[in-house]
Write a protein that holds these residues in place. Structure first.
Motif, PDB file in Angstrom:
ATOM      1  N   GLU A 110       1.137   4.247  -2.836  1.00 50.97           N
ATOM      2  CA  GLU A 110       0.978   5.678  -2.539  1.00 50.97           C
ATOM      3  C   GLU A 110       2.205   6.487  -2.966  1.00 50.97           C
ATOM      4  N   HIS A 111       3.402   5.890  -2.852  1.00 46.61           N
ATOM      5  CA  HIS A 111       4.595   6.603  -3.341  1.00 46.61           C
ATOM      6  C   HIS A 111       4.423   6.934  -4.828  1.00 46.61           C
ATOM      7  N   ALA A 112       3.886   5.969  -5.588  1.00 50.07           N
ATOM      8  CA  ALA A 112       3.683   6.198  -7.027  1.00 50.07           C
ATOM      9  C   ALA A 112       2.736   7.379  -7.229  1.00 50.07           C
TER      10      ALA A 112
ATOM     11  N   ARG B 191       0.844  -1.203   0.000  1.00 52.05           N
ATOM     12  CA  ARG B 191       0.000   0.000   0.000  1.00 52.05           C
ATOM     13  C   ARG B 191       0.878   1.252   0.000  1.00 52.05           C
ATOM     14  N   ILE B 192       1.932   1.217   0.825  1.00 55.65           N
ATOM     15  CA  ILE B 192       2.865   2.354   0.892  1.00 55.65           C
ATOM     16  C   ILE B 192       3.499   2.616  -0.490  1.00 55.65           C
ATOM     17  N   MET B 193       3.942   1.537  -1.168  1.00 57.63           N
ATOM     18  CA  MET B 193       4.580   1.698  -2.483  1.00 57.63           C
ATOM     19  C   MET B 193       3.591   2.305  -3.490  1.00 57.63           C
TER      20      MET B 193
ATOM     21  N   HIS C 207      14.331   9.191   0.372  1.00 57.06           N
ATOM     22  CA  HIS C 207      13.603   8.593   1.502  1.00 57.06           C
ATOM     23  C   HIS C 207      12.723   7.430   1.032  1.00 57.06           C
ATOM     24  N   ILE C 208      11.964   7.655  -0.024  1.00 53.96           N
ATOM     25  CA  ILE C 208      11.051   6.585  -0.469  1.00 53.96           C
ATOM     26  C   ILE C 208      11.817   5.478  -1.199  1.00 53.96           C
ATOM     27  N   ALA C 209      12.992   5.801  -1.745  1.00 57.37           N
ATOM     28  CA  ALA C 209      13.830   4.736  -2.327  1.00 57.37           C
ATOM     29  C   ALA C 209      14.375   3.859  -1.200  1.00 57.37           C
ATOM     30  N   ARG C 210      14.776   4.490  -0.103  1.00 59.04           N
ATOM     31  CA  ARG C 210      15.258   3.718   1.058  1.00 59.04           C
ATOM     32  C   ARG C 210      14.151   2.835   1.612  1.00 59.04           C
ATOM     33  N   GLU C 211      12.924   3.337   1.622  1.00 57.81           N
ATOM     34  CA  GLU C 211      11.814   2.506   2.111  1.00 57.81           C
ATOM     35  C   GLU C 211      11.634   1.278   1.226  1.00 57.81           C
ATOM     36  N   ALA C 212      11.777   1.460  -0.081  1.00 55.66           N
ATOM     37  CA  ALA C 212      11.671   0.316  -1.000  1.00 55.66           C
ATOM     38  C   ALA C 212      12.798  -0.679  -0.734  1.00 55.66           C
TER      39      ALA C 212
ATOM     40  N   ARG D 121       0.742   6.191   9.383  1.00 56.00           N
ATOM     41  CA  ARG D 121       0.795   4.723   9.342  1.00 56.00           C
ATOM     42  C   ARG D 121       2.229   4.219   9.474  1.00 56.00           C
ATOM     43  N   GLU D 122       3.181   4.952   8.883  1.00 53.27           N
ATOM     44  CA  GLU D 122       4.582   4.507   9.006  1.00 53.27           C
ATOM     45  C   GLU D 122       5.054   4.594  10.463  1.00 53.27           C
ATOM     46  N   ALA D 123       4.638   5.618  11.188  1.00 50.04           N
ATOM     47  CA  ALA D 123       4.986   5.693  12.620  1.00 50.04           C
ATOM     48  C   ALA D 123       4.382   4.494  13.350  1.00 50.04           C
TER      49      ALA D 123
ATOM     50  N   ASP E 283      -1.753  10.831   6.312  1.00 52.83           N
ATOM     51  CA  ASP E 283      -2.154   9.511   6.791  1.00 52.83           C
ATOM     52  C   ASP E 283      -1.030   8.483   6.583  1.00 52.83           C
ATOM     53  N   HIS E 284      -0.356   8.611   5.449  1.00 54.98           N
ATOM     54  CA  HIS E 284       0.752   7.722   5.084  1.00 54.98           C
ATOM     55  C   HIS E 284       1.870   7.772   6.141  1.00 54.98           C
ATOM     56  N   VAL E 285       2.302   8.975   6.519  1.00 53.64           N
ATOM     57  CA  VAL E 285       3.392   9.082   7.503  1.00 53.64           C
ATOM     58  C   VAL E 285       2.918   8.675   8.899  1.00 53.64           C
TER      59      VAL E 285
END
Ligand SMILES: [Fe+2]
Ligand SMILES: [Fe+2]
Length: 300
Positions: free
Chosen positions: A55-57, A51-53, A140-145, A275-277, A271-273
């Motif tokens: 949303e990154h798109a 879901r996070i990926m 940041h989002i590349a590191r998450e991937a 959920r990450e917390a 909401d995304h950040v």
């Protein structure tokens, strides 16, 4: 040479040599992951991160210059791939082989998206494309991937890192993520929201301190003999700070949704950040439980 007898008050050869052994050889060994845990943890991570990926798109797509239709279309394509794959993650049979294969598919898909993000970043910092995707956000989002891929690869190997190394790795990764979220929020709020901007910046500085402390612990204790009090305290400090940040993000999301504050934050990003917390706190809990079990089993 004849072995010397110990002279009282002097170090023996054995005592001296003991201190020359590699400290890494006293590190705990990886543990094996049970089948049930493999399935549970794989599903949780896939459902969360797919879901996070997706949303990154969406966020990347919104951040491009509107004339840059090529990148907008590429981002849309990723959105649909992740949406389909995410849907599939809810329909899987409770079977190790099925889940292992699904993990492999996720790794392949995320690998492509990670490359896309990293190539974009190079274009952005060379001023080859314009828009509103900040370089640090793309990094940041590349590191998450990359983190998501690493996690799935560990699962598919069937191993659990030693608890000390796991706590160090997770904290070093997540504290940086929390620090950056705080700063992204500070820069997307309207600067007339002086109080909220200051609070966000303060969170950024607090997480930077925790991150640097975690890196110090990494430098001292990664792959070394278990030192649970230090590791447990680090995890606890992260939990306390992240619980506070989570409450701040939650309050912020409500203020954004009800249009009570001036900002340019997409409510979905807020909401995304949030959920990450929540996911970091979930990881902290999983690690804390493992650490407590370890302590109990070693007392026996
Ligand atoms: Fe994210
Ligand atoms: Fe993030």
């Amino acid at each position: 040479m004849e072995r010397q007898n110990a002279i009282p008050g002097h170090i023996t050869e054995e005592q001296f040599n003991q201190m020359l052994i590699s400290p890494e050889s006293f590190g705990a060994k990886p543990e094996s992951l049970s089948e049930q845990l493999f399935i549970e943890r794989s599903l949780t991570e896939n459902r969360f991160w797919l879901r996070i990926m997706k949303e990154h798109a969406l966020f990347l797509g919104e951040g491009f210059n509107r004339k840059d239709t090529q990148h907008i279309q590429a981002a849309d394509r990723f959105y649909h791939y992740f949406e389909q794959h995410e849907r599939k993650s809810y329909q899987l049979a409770n079977n190790v082989e099925v889940v292992r294969r699904f993990n492999e598919e996720s790794i392949e898909l995320v690998h492509g998206f990670r490359n896309f993000k990293r190539n974009l970043l190079i274009l952005i910092i060379n001023c080859k494309i314009s828009g509103f995707n900040f370089p640090l956000l793309v990094d940041h989002i590349a590191r998450e991937a990359e983190y998501f891929m690493r996690t799935l690869k560990k699962f598919n190997k069937g191993i659990l890192e030693p608890i000390q190394d796991a706590i160090i790795n997770e904290n070093v990764f997540w504290l940086r993520i929390m620090m950056e979220h705080s700063r992204f929020i500070a820069s997307l709020l309207d600067q007339s929201e002086r109080n909220l901007v200051n609070v966000s910046r303060k969170f950024g500085d607090d997480f930077e301190t925790l991150l640097n402390q975690a890196r110090d612990v990494e430098s001292m204790l990664y792959h070394k003999q278990p030192t649970y009090p230090i590791i447990g305290k680090m995890n606890k400090d992260s939990e306390n700070a992240t619980t506070e940040l989570q409450a701040f993000k939650k309050a912020g999301l409500e203020l954004i949704k009800s249009c009570q504050i001036r900002n340019v934050i997409n409510p979905l990003l807020a909401d995304h950040v949030l959920r990450e917390a929540g996911h970091f706190l979930y990881m902290i809990k999983v690690l804390e439980d493992r650490l407590n079990q370890k302590k109990i089993s070693e007392q026996r």
